[in-house]
Design a protein around this motif. Structure first.
Motif, PDB file in Angstrom:
ATOM      1  N   ILE A 163       0.835  -1.214   0.000  1.00  0.00           N
ATOM      2  CA  ILE A 163       0.000   0.000   0.000  1.00  0.00           C
ATOM      3  C   ILE A 163       0.864   1.257   0.000  1.00  0.00           C
ATOM      4  O   ILE A 163       0.711   2.123  -0.866  1.00  0.00           O
ATOM      5  CB  ILE A 163      -0.965   0.006   1.213  1.00  0.00           C
ATOM      6  CG1 ILE A 163      -1.938  -1.174   1.113  1.00  0.00           C
ATOM      7  CG2 ILE A 163      -1.727   1.334   1.290  1.00  0.00           C
ATOM      8  CD1 ILE A 163      -2.789  -1.399   2.349  1.00  0.00           C
ATOM      9  N   GLU A 165       4.091   3.929  -0.293  1.00  0.00           N
ATOM     10  CA  GLU A 165       5.021   4.234  -1.403  1.00  0.00           C
ATOM     11  C   GLU A 165       4.454   3.788  -2.749  1.00  0.00           C
ATOM     12  O   GLU A 165       5.193   3.364  -3.634  1.00  0.00           O
ATOM     13  CB  GLU A 165       6.414   3.628  -1.160  1.00  0.00           C
ATOM     14  CG  GLU A 165       7.137   4.119   0.083  1.00  0.00           C
ATOM     15  CD  GLU A 165       7.347   5.629   0.121  1.00  0.00           C
ATOM     16  OE1 GLU A 165       7.117   6.294  -0.917  1.00  0.00           O
ATOM     17  OE2 GLU A 165       7.715   6.137   1.186  1.00  0.00           O
ATOM     18  N   GLY A 166       3.146   3.893  -2.882  1.00  0.00           N
ATOM     19  CA  GLY A 166       2.487   3.536  -4.136  1.00  0.00           C
ATOM     20  C   GLY A 166       1.947   2.128  -4.085  1.00  0.00           C
ATOM     21  O   GLY A 166       2.713   1.172  -3.907  1.00  0.00           O
ATOM     22  N   THR A 167       0.621   1.999  -4.218  1.00  0.00           N
ATOM     23  CA  THR A 167      -0.002   0.672  -4.180  1.00  0.00           C
ATOM     24  C   THR A 167       0.493  -0.165  -5.368  1.00  0.00           C
ATOM     25  O   THR A 167       1.116   0.358  -6.299  1.00  0.00           O
ATOM     26  CB  THR A 167      -1.542   0.794  -4.265  1.00  0.00           C
ATOM     27  OG1 THR A 167      -1.865   1.440  -5.498  1.00  0.00           O
ATOM     28  CG2 THR A 167      -2.120   1.579  -3.097  1.00  0.00           C
ATOM     29  N   ILE A 170      -0.395   1.150  -8.675  1.00  0.00           N
ATOM     30  CA  ILE A 170       0.391   2.323  -9.066  1.00  0.00           C
ATOM     31  C   ILE A 170       1.768   1.887  -9.594  1.00  0.00           C
ATOM     32  O   ILE A 170       2.317   2.482 -10.520  1.00  0.00           O
ATOM     33  CB  ILE A 170       0.501   3.313  -7.876  1.00  0.00           C
ATOM     34  CG1 ILE A 170      -0.894   3.835  -7.489  1.00  0.00           C
ATOM     35  CG2 ILE A 170       1.451   4.465  -8.175  1.00  0.00           C
ATOM     36  CD1 ILE A 170      -1.686   4.500  -8.598  1.00  0.00           C
ATOM     37  N   ASN A 173       1.105   0.842 -13.083  1.00  0.00           N
ATOM     38  CA  ASN A 173       0.996   2.014 -13.965  1.00  0.00           C
ATOM     39  C   ASN A 173       2.375   2.566 -14.308  1.00  0.00           C
ATOM     40  O   ASN A 173       2.646   2.940 -15.454  1.00  0.00           O
ATOM     41  CB  ASN A 173       0.173   3.119 -13.278  1.00  0.00           C
ATOM     42  CG  ASN A 173      -1.303   2.766 -13.197  1.00  0.00           C
ATOM     43  OD1 ASN A 173      -1.752   1.811 -13.813  1.00  0.00           O
ATOM     44  ND2 ASN A 173      -2.046   3.536 -12.418  1.00  0.00           N
TER      45      ASN A 173
HETATM   46  C1  LIG Z   1       1.131   3.210   7.854  1.00  0.00           C
HETATM   47  C2  LIG Z   1       1.228   4.184   6.709  1.00  0.00           C
HETATM   48  C3  LIG Z   1       2.352   4.963   6.580  1.00  0.00           C
HETATM   49  C4  LIG Z   1       2.458   5.888   5.532  1.00  0.00           C
HETATM   50  N1  LIG Z   1       3.579   6.661   5.440  1.00  0.00           N
HETATM   51  C5  LIG Z   1       3.645   7.624   4.509  1.00  0.00           C
HETATM   52  C6  LIG Z   1       4.767   8.510   4.429  1.00  0.00           C
HETATM   53  O1  LIG Z   1       5.707   8.409   5.247  1.00  0.00           O
HETATM   54  N2  LIG Z   1       4.801   9.462   3.467  1.00  0.00           N
HETATM   55  C7  LIG Z   1       3.772   9.600   2.560  1.00  0.00           C
HETATM   56  O2  LIG Z   1       3.859  10.475   1.713  1.00  0.00           O
HETATM   57  N3  LIG Z   1       2.694   8.768   2.611  1.00  0.00           N
HETATM   58  C8  LIG Z   1       2.597   7.798   3.542  1.00  0.00           C
HETATM   59  N4  LIG Z   1       1.500   6.968   3.590  1.00  0.00           N
HETATM   60  C9  LIG Z   1       0.443   7.161   2.590  1.00  0.00           C
HETATM   61  C10 LIG Z   1       0.561   6.103   1.501  1.00  0.00           C
HETATM   62  O3  LIG Z   1       1.631   6.430   0.644  1.00  0.00           O
HETATM   63  C11 LIG Z   1      -0.790   6.034   0.767  1.00  0.00           C
HETATM   64  O4  LIG Z   1      -1.737   5.477   1.685  1.00  0.00           O
HETATM   65  C12 LIG Z   1      -0.687   5.196  -0.485  1.00  0.00           C
HETATM   66  O5  LIG Z   1       0.079   5.836  -1.490  1.00  0.00           O
HETATM   67  C13 LIG Z   1      -2.061   4.869  -1.087  1.00  0.00           C
HETATM   68  O6  LIG Z   1      -2.784   6.045  -1.314  1.00  0.00           O
HETATM   69  P1  LIG Z   1      -4.251   6.211  -0.725  1.00  0.00           P
HETATM   70  O7  LIG Z   1      -4.277   5.715   0.677  1.00  0.00           O
HETATM   71  O8  LIG Z   1      -4.692   7.591  -1.021  1.00  0.00           O
HETATM   72  O9  LIG Z   1      -5.094   5.158  -1.577  1.00  0.00           O
HETATM   73  P2  LIG Z   1      -5.865   5.446  -2.943  1.00  0.00           P
HETATM   74  O10 LIG Z   1      -4.956   6.172  -3.901  1.00  0.00           O
HETATM   75  O11 LIG Z   1      -7.207   6.034  -2.644  1.00  0.00           O
HETATM   76  O12 LIG Z   1      -6.019   3.946  -3.472  1.00  0.00           O
HETATM   77  C14 LIG Z   1      -7.130   3.107  -3.073  1.00  0.00           C
HETATM   78  C15 LIG Z   1      -7.182   1.947  -4.042  1.00  0.00           C
HETATM   79  O13 LIG Z   1      -7.425   2.420  -5.375  1.00  0.00           O
HETATM   80  C16 LIG Z   1      -6.396   1.981  -6.262  1.00  0.00           C
HETATM   81  N5  LIG Z   1      -6.065   3.018  -7.246  1.00  0.00           N
HETATM   82  C17 LIG Z   1      -5.895   4.349  -7.036  1.00  0.00           C
HETATM   83  N6  LIG Z   1      -5.529   4.968  -8.180  1.00  0.00           N
HETATM   84  C18 LIG Z   1      -5.441   4.009  -9.129  1.00  0.00           C
HETATM   85  C19 LIG Z   1      -5.107   4.013 -10.514  1.00  0.00           C
HETATM   86  N7  LIG Z   1      -4.755   5.149 -11.126  1.00  0.00           N
HETATM   87  N8  LIG Z   1      -5.117   2.846 -11.174  1.00  0.00           N
HETATM   88  C20 LIG Z   1      -5.466   1.696 -10.546  1.00  0.00           C
HETATM   89  N9  LIG Z   1      -5.799   1.625  -9.238  1.00  0.00           N
HETATM   90  C21 LIG Z   1      -5.777   2.761  -8.540  1.00  0.00           C
HETATM   91  C22 LIG Z   1      -5.198   1.678  -5.378  1.00  0.00           C
HETATM   92  O14 LIG Z   1      -4.331   0.734  -5.989  1.00  0.00           O
HETATM   93  C23 LIG Z   1      -5.872   1.139  -4.106  1.00  0.00           C
HETATM   94  O15 LIG Z   1      -6.156  -0.223  -4.255  1.00  0.00           O
HETATM   95  C24 LIG Z   1       1.389   6.018   4.611  1.00  0.00           C
HETATM   96  C25 LIG Z   1       0.255   5.195   4.736  1.00  0.00           C
HETATM   97  C26 LIG Z   1       0.160   4.301   5.768  1.00  0.00           C
HETATM   98  C27 LIG Z   1      -1.099   3.448   5.878  1.00  0.00           C
END
Ligand SMILES: Cc1cc2nc3c(=O)[nH]c(=O)nc-3n(C[C@H](O)[C@H](O)[C@H](O)COP(=O)(O)OP(=O)(O)OC[C@H]3O[C@@H](n4cnc5c(N)ncnc54)[C@H](O)[C@@H]3O)c2cc1C
Length: 199
Positions: A163, A165-167, A170, A173
């Protein structure tokens, strides 16, 4: 106050230097937690005594590592972990060459291959770590599900890796869009040519 770093309109490109390093590091977290889960599962399987051997070779219960299905799970955990570690080391070697090679053309070539491999190291190794740590819970049986052994904690810790650093989507993609389509598949083809040459 905002400060311009480098040239205008190249921010995203610069950010990807950090992103590639961060994504590679999270991929290594996947490798690390998989290996830890495997080590713990092996130790438990050697210690836990349950059931007689299926081939009838003993009348007494044996350590569960002697049961074929437990061996299958452990071998799967080990195989997946070693494969993901090997891929990460190949990527790291390309990164080292990209930094140190005296020939600039070689540096550019190896940097491109490193960047191509990063979403695979990140996406694949972290998805695998979920499978491997889940198998680790299974090897522990009921003791895996409750918290005392720590096997369930590995599973939960692995769950974040695909999840942040990019799911995984992502990473896909990035691999297909930015790293494959943008250069018309040039790096992908050169990487595959290298694989074919090795074979
Ligand atoms: C414990 C923890 C620590 C973290 N630490 C940091 C940190 O230090 N620094 C930081 O910057 N962030 C941090 N994050 C944030 C993390 O990087 C994001 O949660 C992650 O990038 C996913 O983004 P989102 O939660 O907005 O999910 P979303 O972008 O809403 O994604 C939800 C779902 O939709 C899918 N999806 C979204 N867009 C697309 C697409 N274009 N094509 C296909 N599928 C898609 C995703 O794959 C996923 O399955 C942290 C998160 C957690 C839970």
């Amino acid at each position: 106050t905002g400060h311009l770093i480098g040239e205008e309109n190249r921010g995203l490109e610069y950010m990807f230097i950090m992103m590639n390093a961060a994504r590679f590091a999270v991929g290594m977290q996947g490798v690390g937690i998989s290996d830890r889960a495997y080590q713990k599962a092996v130790a438990y399987a050697k210690d836990r005594v349950q059931s007689r051997p299926v081939d009838g070779s003993a009348k007494q219960p044996v350590a569960i590592i002697q049961h074929p299905d437990v061996r299958r799970m452990l071998a799967t955990m080990r195989g997946l972990t070693e494969a993901s570690r090997a891929l990460a080391y190949v990527a790291a070697a390309h990164c080292d060459i990209a930094h140190r090679h005296p020939d600039e053309a070689k540096r550019v070539e190896h940097q491109a291959i490193y960047e191509y491999l990063v979403p695979i190291v990140k996406g694949w190794s972290t998805e695998l770590s979920i499978d491997v740590t889940s198998l680790g819970v299974q090897v522990h049986g009921g003791m895996g599900f409750i918290e005392e052994t720590g096997a369930a904690q590995y599973y939960r810790d692995a769950r974040i890796l695909s999840i942040y650093e990019g799911t995984t989507a992502i990473q896909a993609n990035d691999l297909i869009g930015r790293k494959t389509v943008r250069d018309g598949g040039k790096v992908a083809k050169s990487l595959l040519a290298g694989v074919a040459a090795t074979i």
